[in-house]
Design an enzyme around this catalytic site. Structure first.
Site, PDB file in Angstrom:
ATOM      1  CB  SER A  13      18.237  22.750  -4.699  1.00 36.30           C
ATOM      2  OG  SER A  13      19.304  22.491  -5.580  1.00 36.30           O
ATOM      3  CG  HIS A  38      18.497  27.217  -5.204  1.00 30.05           C
ATOM      4  ND1 HIS A  38      18.848  28.502  -4.823  1.00 30.05           N
ATOM      5  CD2 HIS A  38      19.651  26.500  -5.164  1.00 30.05           C
ATOM      6  CE1 HIS A  38      20.148  28.547  -4.560  1.00 30.05           C
ATOM      7  NE2 HIS A  38      20.669  27.344  -4.770  1.00 30.05           N
ATOM      8  CG  ASP A  40      22.398  24.679  -6.647  1.00 29.25           C
ATOM      9  OD1 ASP A  40      22.762  25.718  -6.069  1.00 29.25           O
ATOM     10  OD2 ASP A  40      21.614  23.854  -6.150  1.00 29.25           O
ATOM     11  CG  MET A  42      27.594  23.579  -9.407  1.00 32.34           C
ATOM     12  SD  MET A  42      27.636  21.982  -8.604  1.00 32.34           S
ATOM     13  CE  MET A  42      26.430  22.259  -7.298  1.00 32.34           C
ATOM     14  CG  HIS A  71      23.908  29.320  -5.654  1.00 28.36           C
ATOM     15  ND1 HIS A  71      23.975  28.271  -4.766  1.00 28.36           N
ATOM     16  CD2 HIS A  71      25.019  30.064  -5.426  1.00 28.36           C
ATOM     17  CE1 HIS A  71      25.072  28.382  -4.030  1.00 28.36           C
ATOM     18  NE2 HIS A  71      25.735  29.452  -4.420  1.00 28.36           N
ATOM     19  CG  MET A  73      28.019  27.595  -6.379  1.00 32.00           C
ATOM     20  SD  MET A  73      27.284  26.055  -5.857  1.00 32.00           S
ATOM     21  CE  MET A  73      25.801  26.097  -6.845  1.00 32.00           C
ATOM     22  CG  MET A 142      27.344  28.385   0.044  1.00 28.61           C
ATOM     23  SD  MET A 142      26.012  27.567  -0.882  1.00 28.61           S
ATOM     24  CE  MET A 142      26.213  25.844  -0.476  1.00 28.61           C
ATOM     25  N   GLY A 147      29.033  22.446  -4.007  1.00 33.06           N
ATOM     26  CA  GLY A 147      29.475  21.505  -5.037  1.00 33.06           C
ATOM     27  C   GLY A 147      28.550  20.304  -5.172  1.00 33.06           C
ATOM     28  N   GLY A 149      24.905  18.126  -3.570  1.00 33.86           N
ATOM     29  CA  GLY A 149      23.747  18.028  -2.692  1.00 33.86           C
ATOM     30  C   GLY A 149      23.981  16.917  -1.677  1.00 33.86           C
ATOM     31  N   GLY A 150      23.095  16.832  -0.714  1.00 28.92           N
ATOM     32  CA  GLY A 150      23.096  15.704   0.213  1.00 28.92           C
ATOM     33  C   GLY A 150      24.184  15.730   1.273  1.00 28.92           C
ATOM     34  CG  ASP A 180      22.178  26.393  -1.219  1.00 32.48           C
ATOM     35  OD1 ASP A 180      21.856  25.203  -1.130  1.00 32.48           O
ATOM     36  OD2 ASP A 180      22.558  26.935  -2.281  1.00 32.48           O
ATOM     37  N   GLY A 181      22.183  24.199   1.771  1.00 31.72           N
ATOM     38  CA  GLY A 181      23.071  23.064   2.040  1.00 31.72           C
ATOM     39  C   GLY A 181      22.690  22.342   3.318  1.00 31.72           C
ATOM     40  N   GLY A 202      17.261  20.764  -1.302  1.00 30.39           N
ATOM     41  CA  GLY A 202      17.398  19.821  -2.408  1.00 30.39           C
ATOM     42  C   GLY A 202      16.904  18.463  -1.980  1.00 30.39           C
TER      43      GLY A 202
HETATM   44  C1  DX5 Z   1      25.263  22.888  -3.100  1.00 28.79           C
HETATM   45  C2  DX5 Z   1      24.125  23.648  -3.732  1.00 28.79           C
HETATM   46  C3  DX5 Z   1      22.834  23.396  -3.075  1.00 28.79           C
HETATM   47  C4  DX5 Z   1      22.389  21.967  -3.088  1.00 28.79           C
HETATM   48  C5  DX5 Z   1      21.715  21.734  -1.771  1.00 28.79           C
HETATM   49  O1  DX5 Z   1      26.450  23.231  -3.718  1.00 28.79           O
HETATM   50  O2  DX5 Z   1      24.353  25.042  -3.717  1.00 28.79           O
HETATM   51  O3  DX5 Z   1      21.797  24.236  -3.573  1.00 28.79           O
HETATM   52  O4  DX5 Z   1      21.518  21.638  -4.111  1.00 28.79           O
HETATM   53  O5  DX5 Z   1      21.387  20.405  -1.680  1.00 28.79           O
HETATM   54  P1  DX5 Z   1      20.911  19.726  -0.339  1.00 28.79           P
HETATM   55  O6  DX5 Z   1      19.659  20.408   0.092  1.00 28.79           O
HETATM   56  O7  DX5 Z   1      20.707  18.303  -0.744  1.00 28.79           O
HETATM   57  O8  DX5 Z   1      22.025  19.894   0.664  1.00 28.79           O
HETATM   58 ZN    ZN Z   2      22.574  26.536  -4.295  1.00 26.22          ZN
END
Ligand code: DX5
Ligand code: ZN
Length: 220
Positions: A13, A38, A40, A42, A71, A73, A142, A147, A149-150, A180-181, A202
């Site tokens: 990601s 990937h 994201d 938003m 993706h 969102m 999800m 919203g 990462g991490g 994802d997540g 990510g």
């Molecule tokens: C979160 C995103 C993810 C995000 C995942 O809203 O949809 O794709 O980048 O990040 P990690 O792998 O750091 O949880």
């Molecule tokens: Zn995503």
């Protein structure tokens, strides 16, 4: 325990990469021999954060041949299908939660020659995506509240992944099952054991001490 009909894929990601050097990060994924990236997207409404728009995909498109796994969102994804298709997305995944015509939007993605997917949040019952299973190439579970990462992986989603795998097998469906997540080499394997085949990573990918080894753990 379930298995998938699809070979496993790690989809890094880009959200977790340095946003001042996105082209470099994209190229590093391609050079590592990975097939997917990937992206994201938003809107600050459906999720409390902002990220990228179609311009980023358009600018990255000529640099690589990665499969752009997009993706959305967004509260109104139906307004952004054509822009992301034109920008070079190969797959567009939209969420089940907002109030908009989900089925017709999936059909439009397909009609543009792209793969389509349906996503759902950890708090959403898996029944929300059930009506679309025969219509999609991808179901995205999800495993954190979207919203950022991490975040920490939500183990309660594992049962929903298992349910989706069971439906896929019983109904002879063929969608990919993407998580994802908070997916890393430990939580990713838990998902794989329940039939997930597509691992969005990510933080765990971009900060892995050895990216090649990391990918190997999830895909072999
Ligand atoms: C979160 C995103 C993810 C995000 C995942 O809203 O949809 O794709 O980048 O990040 P990690 O792998 O750091 O949880
Ligand atoms: Zn995503």
């Amino acid at each position: 325990m379930f298995s998938s009909p699809h070979p496993p894929v790690v989809a890094p990601s880009l959200l977790a990469a340095n946003h001042g050097r996105l082209a470099e990060s994209c190229l590093s994924v391609a050079q590592a021999g990975l097939p997917w990236l990937h992206l994201d997207i938003m809107d600050g409404h459906f999720v409390p954060n902002l990220s990228f728009g179609p311009q980023l995909l358009a600018d990255l498109r000529p640099l690589c041949r990665l499969f752009f796994d997009t993706h959305l969102m967004l509260d109104n994804p139906q307004h952004y299908i054509e822009p992301f298709a034109r920008a070079g997305a190969q797959q567009i995944t939209i969420h089940a939660e907002p109030d908009y015509p989900v089925g017709p939007t999936l059909a439009r993605i397909r009609a543009l020659g792209l793969k389509c997917g349906i996503a759902f949040n950890p708090g959403t019952p898996v029944s929300a995506v059930e009506p679309f299973l025969a219509q999609v190439d991808n179901v995205l579970a999800m495993t954190v509240q979207p919203g950022f990462g991490g975040q920490k992986f939500d183990h309660s989603v594992l049962a929903k992944i298992a349910q989706l795998s069971q439906w896929r097998a019983e109904r002879k469906l063929n969608f990919r099952l993407e998580v994802d997540g908070g997916v890393d080499d430990v939580t990713g394997l838990l998902c794989r054991a329940e039939g997930a085949d597509t691992f969005v990573c990510g933080t765990a990918y971009f900060h892995a001490p050895d990216r090649r080894k990391f990918v190997e753990v999830l895909t072999t």
